[in-house]
Structures are given as structure tokens and as C-alpha cells.
Design a protein around this motif. Structure first.
Motif, PDB file in Angstrom:
ATOM      1  N   ASN A 149     -26.649 -27.754  -2.037  1.00 54.09           N
ATOM      2  CA  ASN A 149     -28.043 -28.036  -1.877  1.00 54.09           C
ATOM      3  C   ASN A 149     -28.637 -29.532  -2.130  1.00 54.09           C
ATOM      4  O   ASN A 149     -29.532 -30.036  -1.368  1.00 54.09           O
ATOM      5  N   ALA A 150     -27.910 -30.217  -3.020  1.00 54.88           N
ATOM      6  CA  ALA A 150     -28.338 -31.743  -3.323  1.00 54.88           C
ATOM      7  C   ALA A 150     -27.804 -32.258  -1.866  1.00 54.88           C
ATOM      8  O   ALA A 150     -28.466 -33.180  -1.547  1.00 54.88           O
ATOM      9  N   MET A 152     -27.264 -31.386   1.159  1.00 54.79           N
ATOM     10  CA  MET A 152     -28.346 -31.216   2.106  1.00 54.79           C
ATOM     11  C   MET A 152     -29.536 -31.822   2.167  1.00 54.79           C
ATOM     12  O   MET A 152     -30.050 -32.338   3.184  1.00 54.79           O
ATOM     13  N   ALA A 153     -30.176 -31.951   0.861  1.00 56.81           N
ATOM     14  CA  ALA A 153     -31.370 -32.542   0.704  1.00 56.81           C
ATOM     15  C   ALA A 153     -31.069 -34.034   1.023  1.00 56.81           C
ATOM     16  O   ALA A 153     -32.034 -34.634   1.643  1.00 56.81           O
ATOM     17  N   ARG A 156     -30.419 -34.520   5.014  1.00 57.65           N
ATOM     18  CA  ARG A 156     -31.578 -34.326   5.821  1.00 57.65           C
ATOM     19  C   ARG A 156     -32.881 -35.473   5.710  1.00 57.65           C
ATOM     20  O   ARG A 156     -33.335 -35.946   6.654  1.00 57.65           O
ATOM     21  N   TYR A 175     -21.957 -29.345   4.470  1.00 64.24           N
ATOM     22  CA  TYR A 175     -23.410 -29.510   4.105  1.00 64.24           C
ATOM     23  C   TYR A 175     -23.659 -31.054   4.363  1.00 64.24           C
ATOM     24  O   TYR A 175     -24.775 -31.120   4.689  1.00 64.24           O
ATOM     25  N   ILE A 394     -34.503 -36.032  -5.810  1.00 61.58           N
ATOM     26  CA  ILE A 394     -34.093 -34.771  -5.520  1.00 61.58           C
ATOM     27  C   ILE A 394     -34.590 -33.944  -6.954  1.00 61.58           C
ATOM     28  O   ILE A 394     -34.190 -32.735  -7.035  1.00 61.58           O
ATOM     29  N   GLN A 419     -28.129 -24.029  -8.761  1.00 61.94           N
ATOM     30  CA  GLN A 419     -28.516 -25.053  -7.498  1.00 61.94           C
ATOM     31  C   GLN A 419     -29.452 -24.439  -6.396  1.00 61.94           C
ATOM     32  O   GLN A 419     -30.120 -25.145  -5.604  1.00 61.94           O
ATOM     33  N   PRO A 424     -33.499 -27.615  -0.408  1.00 59.03           N
ATOM     34  CA  PRO A 424     -33.263 -28.742   0.347  1.00 59.03           C
ATOM     35  C   PRO A 424     -34.289 -29.347   1.291  1.00 59.03           C
ATOM     36  O   PRO A 424     -34.521 -30.403   1.497  1.00 59.03           O
ATOM     37  N   LYS A 427     -36.932 -30.903  -1.081  1.00 63.95           N
ATOM     38  CA  LYS A 427     -36.465 -32.166  -1.569  1.00 63.95           C
ATOM     39  C   LYS A 427     -36.099 -33.181  -0.677  1.00 63.95           C
ATOM     40  O   LYS A 427     -36.323 -34.474  -0.879  1.00 63.95           O
ATOM     41  N   SER A 428     -35.873 -33.005   0.341  1.00 62.74           N
ATOM     42  CA  SER A 428     -35.344 -34.008   1.664  1.00 62.74           C
ATOM     43  C   SER A 428     -36.552 -34.729   2.125  1.00 62.74           C
ATOM     44  O   SER A 428     -36.461 -35.844   2.264  1.00 62.74           O
TER      45      SER A 428
END
Length: 514
Positions: A149-150, A152-153, A156, A175, A394, A419, A424, A427-428
Motif C-alpha cells: 500500500n505504501a 502504491m501511494a 500514484r 504495485y 504517507i 498495511q 493508497p 495518501k497518494s
């Protein structure tokens, strides 16, 4: 109803109230701490209210004695969340203490440069696919060290803001690919994503990934600021099926990054490897990252470039003060040369051999603010990377549990539940805002200094108070090698004058051996 019954109903009402809060915390995805720690996570926000991090930022200066988290983490949070970053009542810093730095403004400020112009083209004469990199980018952090997820954030946010995302040495995962943000593919000593079964470099696997349009540059990692000269191990317990697939390593076994590369054993072989990767990637920019250590080793690389006439398209200088992952304490505190000194050495050396205009320099090492970027460019960098800044954006709260897999905010863990608290998409947007607001502040500083484009930044823009209490040019306190002087027979003498006796290091450096 008697007093006893009233107490029961009161306790029941409190139970329902706290249960509702806990359920709401569990269902929301804006605050990772509350999602992973329903109800009790509110204590963090209570403590912030009593003594907010914003107040720490206002009351504590950027003195190097103050921990990084206190001095600048609040600034990242403000910009990432779109809050005001203004400070009332001017500076509270003692401007007469040693090491204070000031940027000199002009009597006739100009208009701020357009944010889209804050880029530099990376790619030398042998590069056929140069890349226009932003002045501010995401530094190397691997999938495995960070959660899916981190990653991806971050990617993005990079895609939306048009800046680069360094993969770290853990290779390119699904990711990284999901949102299509520009990638710098870091190749470490484990050759993850491009390795044979016995852990050596595999040209065909490398070519397959390197030709993907999303990969904009290739970065060979020689060493890193957190633990220069030290390999790494991802324990078998943390090697998930996804990590094993991404890195090309066996499931259920320790994932080892050796301390040194097997694809090359000398500076001259490094140059040949750079050319091989450039050919395999169809002319994309290829460079390397290092934390300067033994200076003779760096001089050996310079001599190898001169002898082979093969030049990297870029060099990223990592400072010993950098590093977001866990590392042995002695390596974190006592190994490697700090960023400013390493950057100035690399910049000045390339000037001294007449190669500076052909090789771009990136830099990393606790860079978070617009002034950090300005200072790095004054010293000699072309662009800057930040790891911890974007981690803060993030949601990282520096709990220092990265190596335990118990990260409370879902940033540095492979635990699916933990996570899952990191959204994402939300946070993105913070990643994008942090980058945008920081470059906006940088553009404003350029305008105040009378600079229309970042190419006009000069070495005399920043003054630093020395230990004797006098303000002098920042770069005057660092080394300066005259252009082309290292190509002469007087190179050792010049280095003895400029670098306190390092002519011997230049004499001993050999392009065929480290």
C-alpha cells in the motif's frame, strides 16, 4: 431508580460510546494509527494537542543538535495535508550561533519560475532516451521494506505530480506498475528482478524489465547511506510469495544482498557494466549511487571513466546521515561521509577532470524542505531525492519499528492487517501535495533571490556562520578544485592544497583495482 442502577446505566452508556468510537476508528481509512489501534490511538492525538509537533516546529530551530523528527516532520505533515506552513513572529533561531545558514535575497526580486520548468535532462552523449527529471523525487525504498500500500501511494502521487519514484533494490513489483508513475530501477548486489538462480546478473531478465516504458533510468547501487559497505538480509519469514516473485528469489529462504557486486570487481569493470546496461536498455540513462567512503576508491572510479571514456549518465550521492531502513548502530552513526562533503567531492572532482557537464548529480540525505534543495544545488547537485520526507507524507510517525514488521501506520510492514490501514488513494494525494508545495516554496525562494530559472543558482547564494562566528560563503568552507586541474601533472599538489593532504589518495587510486 437507585444510585446503583444509575451507575450501571452510566457504565453501559460509556461502553456503547467507546464501542462506537472503536468501530468508527476501525472502519475509517484516513488515519492509519486509529485503524490499527482503535480507541487507544486517540492518545497520540491527545498528546499532540498538549504539546503539538507543530509547536515543536515553531519553537525549535534547525540546529543540527536537534533531532530531525522534531525540526522538520511537522513541516512535511503540514504540506502533505494542505495545511498552512506559515510561522508567526519570525525566526526564533539564534542567528549568531555556528552553522546557521542564510540564503541571500536580491534587492529586485523576480517572478517565480514555473514549476514545470524545475527539471533537469539526464542523459549523456551515448544515451538515446534522456529523461527530464524533477528537482525533487522519491528516493530508493524497496517493496519488502515498505508495504504494498505504501508503494502504491508513493507511485500514484509521483504519477500525478510528474516526478520520479526510485524502486530501491527490491526490484519492480506489480504495485510499482499499477499507477504508471515514472520509475528509476535500482539494481543492487542481489540483482533482484534480473538474477540467475545462483544470484548472478542475468542480462536477458534485465532487458525484459528495463525496456518497459515506465522505467526511465537505471541506477546501480554501490552503497547506501544507512549502511555503506554492508550487505543485507531479508529473513525467510518476511519473504512473502509476492516478494519472492518480484525479486526472483526462492520462497522460504533468506533473501541476501551481498556486500559487493559479482558483475564487476573494479572501477573499469563498473564502467563496462554501465555501458552493457545502457545497451540492454536501448539507450536509457544509466548511473550509480554511492555513499562516499575511501576517497581513493572514488578517485579510482574517476580515473576509470577517463581511461575507458565510458561515463555514467548520472551519479547519486547518498549521505551517511540518510537512510530510512534499519541498520547496525555503528554503521548508522559512524560509517561513510556526510552528504554535503560527499556531494562537493564528487562535483569538484568531475569539474577537475572536465566531465561535470556530461554527468548529472543527484543527492540524498535528510532532504525535506525547499531550503534543503536550494542548499544541495548550491553545493553542486542537479536534483534531490527524499525518502523519509515522503514516508512522513504517507503517515510514518517514526516509531522506529521498521525492522519488526509491526509498523503502526502500515508503511513499513508486510502484515496485511496493518498495511490495510494505509489507504493508497488518500495518501497518494498527500505525496502529491508535499512535492508540489515544496517545489512551490523553492520557486518562491528563487524569486526572492532574483533567480528566474534554477540554472542560475550560483555558489555564492548561501552564507554559513563558521566556528569563529563569521559569516562566509557555504562553499568556501568546502573543497573547490579548479576546472581541468586534475588532468595536469600538478593534480596531487592541487589536491594537497584543496583537500588537506589527499594528493596521496589520487596517486594511489588505480582504475583496475579498488
Amino acid at each position: 431508580m437507585g444510585p446503583g442502577g444509575l451507575h450501571v446505566w452510566l457504565l453501559f452508556a460509556l461502553f456503547l460510546f467507546f464501542s462506537w468510537i472503536g468501530f468508527r476508528d476501525l472502519m475509517q481509512n484516513q488515519h492509519a494509527v486509529l485503524h490499527n489501534y482503535p480507541l487507544t490511538g486517540h492518545l497520540r492525538f491527545l498528546f499532540e494537542f498538549i504539546r503539538p509537533e507543530i509547536r515543536q516546529y515553531f519553537l525549535e530551530s534547525d540546529n543540527e543538535e536537534i533531532p530531525f523528527s522534531r525540526a522538520q516532520r511537522a513541516l512535511v505533515y503540514q504540506r502533505a495535508k494542505g495545511a498552512s506552513d506559515k510561522r508567526p513572529f519570525g525566526t526564533l533561531t539564534n542567528m549568531y550561533q555556528p552553522n546557521v545558514e542564510v540564503l541571500l535575497q536580491k534587492g529586485n526580486p523576480t517572478s517565480a519560475p514555473d514549476l514545470n520548468s524545475l527539471r533537469v535532462s539526464v542523459g549523456g552523449s551515448r544515451c538515446t532516451q534522456p529523461y527530464a527529471i524533477s528537482l525533487f523525487n522519491i528516493s530508493a525504498m524497496s517493496f519488502g521494506a515498505l508495504s504494498a500500500n505504501a508503494i502504491m501511494a508513493l507511485n500514484r502521487g509521483a504519477q500525478k505530480g510528474g516526478f520520479a519514484h526510485d524502486t530501491g533494490e527490491g526490484s519492480v513489483s506489480s504495485y510499482h506498475r499499477k499507477y504508471g508513475g515514472d520509475l528509476i530501477w535500482e539494481i543492487g548486489s542481489g540483482y533482484f528482478g534480473c538474477r540467475t538462480q545462483d544470484g548472478r546478473f542475468d542480462p536477458e531478465r534485465f532487458k525484459t524489465v528495463a525496456l518497459e516504458p515506465q522505467i526511465k533510468m537505471i541506477e546501480i547501487k554501490l552503497s547506501q547511506g544507512a549502511k555503506p559497505g554492508h550487505g543485507g538480509v531479508l529473513p525467510a519469514s518476511k519473504v512473502t510469495p509476492e516478494i519472492a516473485l518480484t525479486r526472483g528469489v526462492p520462497l522460504g529462504e533468506d533473501c541476501v544482498s551481498p556486500a559487493s557486486h559479482s558483475a564487476f570487481k573494479s572501477p573499469i569493470e563498473l564502467c563496462l557494466f554501465i555501458q552493457e546496461l545502457r545497451n540492454l536498455s536501448n539507450g536509457k540513462p544509466v548511473g550509480f549511487k554511492l555513499c562516499i567512503g575511501n576517497i581513493a576508491d572514488w578517485f579510482a572510479i574517476v580515473k576509470a571513466m577517463l581511461e575507458s571514456k565510458i561515463y555514467p549518465d548520472f551519479i547519486v550521492v547518498d549521505g551517511s546521515e540518510g537512510g530510512t531502513g534499519a541498520a547496525p548502530v555503528e554503521f548508522v552513526d559512524n560509517m561513510g561521509i556526510p552528504m554535503r562533503d560527499g556531494l562537493r567531492l564528487v562535483h569538484s572532482s568531475l569539474v577537475g577532470v572536465g566531465l561535470r557537464d556530461q554527468i548529472r548529480i543527484g543527492v540524498a540525505g535528510k532532504i525535506v524542505s525547499a531550503f534543503d534543495i536550494m542548499r544541495a544545488l548550491v553545493i553542486g547537485a542537479d536534483w534531490c531525492n527524499s525518502a523519509r520526507g515522503f514516508m512522513f507524507a504517507i503517515g510514518c510517525i517514526q516509531s522506529r519499528s521498521c525492522h519488526t514488521d509491526h509498523c503502526p501506520t502500515g508503511v513499513a510492514t508486510q502484515d496485511r492487517l496493518r498495511q490495510g490501514a494505509l489507504n493508497p488513494l488518500d495518501k497518494s494525494e498527500r505525496v502529491y501535495r508535499f512535492h508540489h508545495e515544496t517545489l512551490l516554496a523553492f520557486a518562491d525562494m528563487c524569486a526572492a533571490a532574483g533567480i528566474k530559472t534554477h540554472q542560475e543558482i550560483s555558489e555564492d547564494l548561501i552564507l554559513r556562520r563558521n566556528q569563529q562566528g563569521k559569516l562566509q560563503g557555504l562553499v568556501d568552507q568546502l573543497i573547490k578544485i579548479p576546472p581541468g586541474s586534475l588532468l595536469s601533472d600538478q593534480a596531487e599538489h592541487i589536491l594537497d592544497e584543496q583537500m588537506l593532504g589527499l594528493g596521496k589518495q589520487w596517486h594511489e587510486a588505480q582504475p583496475n583495482v579498488w
